[in-house]
Scaffold this motif. Structure first.
Motif, PDB file in Angstrom:
ATOM      1  N   GLN A 229      57.338 -15.435  -4.796  1.00 40.89           N
ATOM      2  CA  GLN A 229      57.442 -16.732  -4.136  1.00 40.89           C
ATOM      3  C   GLN A 229      56.389 -17.681  -4.697  1.00 40.89           C
ATOM      4  O   GLN A 229      55.363 -17.260  -5.236  1.00 40.89           O
ATOM      5  N   PRO A 230      56.636 -18.984  -4.591  1.00 43.89           N
ATOM      6  CA  PRO A 230      55.697 -19.954  -5.149  1.00 43.89           C
ATOM      7  C   PRO A 230      54.299 -19.820  -4.546  1.00 43.89           C
ATOM      8  O   PRO A 230      54.133 -19.516  -3.359  1.00 43.89           O
ATOM      9  N   GLN A 231      53.331 -20.045  -5.402  1.00 46.93           N
ATOM     10  CA  GLN A 231      51.939 -20.140  -4.971  1.00 46.93           C
ATOM     11  C   GLN A 231      51.526 -21.591  -5.212  1.00 46.93           C
ATOM     12  O   GLN A 231      51.436 -22.032  -6.360  1.00 46.93           O
ATOM     13  N   VAL A 232      51.309 -22.328  -4.132  1.00 44.97           N
ATOM     14  CA  VAL A 232      51.049 -23.767  -4.231  1.00 44.97           C
ATOM     15  C   VAL A 232      49.575 -24.049  -3.954  1.00 44.97           C
ATOM     16  O   VAL A 232      49.020 -23.594  -2.947  1.00 44.97           O
TER      17      VAL A 232
ATOM     18  N   ASN B 123      58.262 -17.551  -9.633  1.00 43.23           N
ATOM     19  CA  ASN B 123      59.318 -17.035 -10.485  1.00 43.23           C
ATOM     20  C   ASN B 123      60.478 -16.568  -9.598  1.00 43.23           C
ATOM     21  O   ASN B 123      60.291 -15.639  -8.805  1.00 43.23           O
ATOM     22  N   PRO B 124      61.639 -17.225  -9.698  1.00 42.17           N
ATOM     23  CA  PRO B 124      61.970 -18.301 -10.624  1.00 42.17           C
ATOM     24  C   PRO B 124      61.144 -19.571 -10.343  1.00 42.17           C
ATOM     25  O   PRO B 124      60.687 -19.795  -9.222  1.00 42.17           O
ATOM     26  N   ILE B 125      60.988 -20.383 -11.384  1.00 43.10           N
ATOM     27  CA  ILE B 125      60.270 -21.646 -11.223  1.00 43.10           C
ATOM     28  C   ILE B 125      61.050 -22.536 -10.256  1.00 43.10           C
ATOM     29  O   ILE B 125      62.263 -22.689 -10.408  1.00 43.10           O
TER      30      ILE B 125
ATOM     31  N   ASN C  70      55.479 -21.402 -16.513  1.00 40.67           N
ATOM     32  CA  ASN C  70      55.734 -20.640 -15.276  1.00 40.67           C
ATOM     33  C   ASN C  70      55.201 -21.382 -14.046  1.00 40.67           C
ATOM     34  O   ASN C  70      54.829 -20.763 -13.063  1.00 40.67           O
ATOM     35  N   TYR C  71      55.130 -22.697 -14.162  1.00 37.06           N
ATOM     36  CA  TYR C  71      54.616 -23.493 -13.045  1.00 37.06           C
ATOM     37  C   TYR C  71      55.225 -24.891 -13.086  1.00 37.06           C
ATOM     38  O   TYR C  71      55.862 -25.292 -14.074  1.00 37.06           O
ATOM     39  N   VAL C  72      55.034 -25.632 -11.993  1.00 38.05           N
ATOM     40  CA  VAL C  72      55.454 -27.028 -11.923  1.00 38.05           C
ATOM     41  C   VAL C  72      54.269 -27.850 -11.417  1.00 38.05           C
ATOM     42  O   VAL C  72      53.626 -27.482 -10.423  1.00 38.05           O
ATOM     43  N   LEU C  73      53.971 -28.938 -12.127  1.00 34.95           N
ATOM     44  CA  LEU C  73      52.947 -29.875 -11.674  1.00 34.95           C
ATOM     45  C   LEU C  73      53.627 -30.907 -10.783  1.00 34.95           C
ATOM     46  O   LEU C  73      54.521 -31.627 -11.218  1.00 34.95           O
ATOM     47  N   MET C  74      53.220 -30.953  -9.503  1.00 34.65           N
ATOM     48  CA  MET C  74      53.798 -31.867  -8.521  1.00 34.65           C
ATOM     49  C   MET C  74      52.834 -33.047  -8.327  1.00 34.65           C
ATOM     50  O   MET C  74      51.684 -32.847  -7.932  1.00 34.65           O
TER      51      MET C  74
END
Length: 363
Positions: free
Chosen positions: A230-233, A257-259, A289-293
């Motif tokens: 699960q995402p780690q924010v 993952n999934p992104i 493997n990440y997204v910059l928000m």
């Protein structure tokens, strides 16, 4: 004088007649090599093998025999006498010369590994002989149904990556990470038929290389392990300050993952989505493997101060983080993050300026 010559000739003939047979395996195909102090002929599985036995000084009544001595029984078993064989499907004997008894072992299998003896009986328990060890080899081939394929696991799942191969002798199985990383079991190489992990974590994602090797060669299989989590924010800064009338950027990083897709991410305040696009601009930049928000708050007013929430989800779960926007007495200049293109432009520009400066100094 004639009597003396006659005596010499009789002596020579008698000596030649009484000489023991000389047995030598002179020619083999493949060629003979020395393995573990034994003269050995190494033949690939399913290929034929030739052993040429040269026998000199053999009396007519003496027979040439080929025998095989199995490693398990250690007892020589006759397989031919002269040119007659007891198993024509496996063995053939031909005579390319009067003193040459050539043995052909057909379609060599692992069960044919043994000591092969060419022998002439001298009398009683005595004999003249020569021998060769036959070693059958086969290049390793990884067995699909006994070997793991590309695998997807969730964090904390158990994992058993297996690898098996055929080959003679039995191949040795070893594991490494593609790229030379450290294996989850520790170290950079593991010699074992499998890698067993009780609890998978995200750091174990990668390409695992199984290598099956013996003296005949090697075979390789790459197995990809994909670990979903699960995402780690995380917020880049927990508190961001800016004065009224200016704009500010709030930034979070979501790794999963999934992104997470853009439809699975958003910013909110007090549980309400930020729908005013003139005031709030949301930007998303996808990495490996990440997204910059990123949230841009324009023309800040008193009512814009407070706590903002960044949220991301995927099929494994969701997580959020918070950024506090606080008021400052004067404008706070935020350093923008450099993209790859801007960094490249900066570097080229800098180099060009240095070159021009150097040329001006030279002139």
């Amino acid at each position: 004088m004639n009597k003396l010559v006659h005596i010499i000739l009789l002596t020579f003939v008698s000596t030649a007649w009484c000489a023991d047979p000389k047995v030598t395996i002179k020619y083999t195909f493949p060629k003979t090599v020395v393995r573990n102090n034994y003269k050995t002929v190494v033949v690939e599985k399913d290929r034929d093998c030739l052993l040429a036995c040269i026998v000199d000084n053999k009396r007519a009544e003496k027979k040439v025999q080929w025998l095989v001595q199995n490693f398990r029984t250690n007892t020589p078993i006759p397989i031919s006498t002269d040119t007659d064989t007891q198993n024509a499907f496996k063995y053939q004997i031909d005579k390319p010369a009067a003193n040459n008894w050539r043995l052909k072992i057909q379609n060599a299998q692992e069960s044919d590994q043994a000591l092969y003896i060419c022998r002439v009986q001298l009398g009683g328990q005595q004999n003249a002989n020569d021998s060769r060890m036959i070693q059958v080899i086969q290049t390793p081939q990884i067995i699909d149904y006994k070997t793991s394929s590309n695998t997807i696991k969730k964090e904390t799942d158990p994992l058993d990556l297996r690898c098996d191969a055929s080959g003679i002798p039995k191949p040795v199985i070893s594991w490494t990470m593609v790229g030379g990383g450290v294996l989850p079991t520790g170290g950079r190489e593991l010699t074992a038929p499998s890698i067993t992990i009780d609890n998978v974590n995200r750091n174990m994602k990668g390409a695992y290389k199984c290598k099956a090797e013996n003296i005949a060669g090697a075979d390789i299989r790459i197995i990809y392990l994909n670990v979903q989590f699960q995402p780690q924010v995380r917020a880049k800064e927990d508190v961001v300050r800016q004065a009224v009338g200016f704009s500010s950027e709030l930034t979070c990083l979501a790794a999963g993952n999934p992104i997470p897709e853009e439809s699975q991410m958003y910013w909110s305040r007090d549980g309400v989505a930020l729908d005013n696009r003139n005031k709030f601009v949301e930007e998303y930049y996808v990495g490996s493997n990440y997204v910059l928000m990123k949230l841009i708050v324009k023309d800040i007013t008193e009512s814009d101060y407070g706590q903002y929430r960044c949220y991301a989800e995927n099929i494994e779960g969701n997580e959020n983080a918070f950024v506090e926007l606080q008021q400052s007495a004067s404008e706070v200049v935020q350093r923008p993050g450099l993209s790859g293109a801007s960094m490249l432009t900066f570097s080229i520009t800098t180099i060009a300026m240095l070159v021009v400066t150097a040329l001006l100094h030279c002139c």
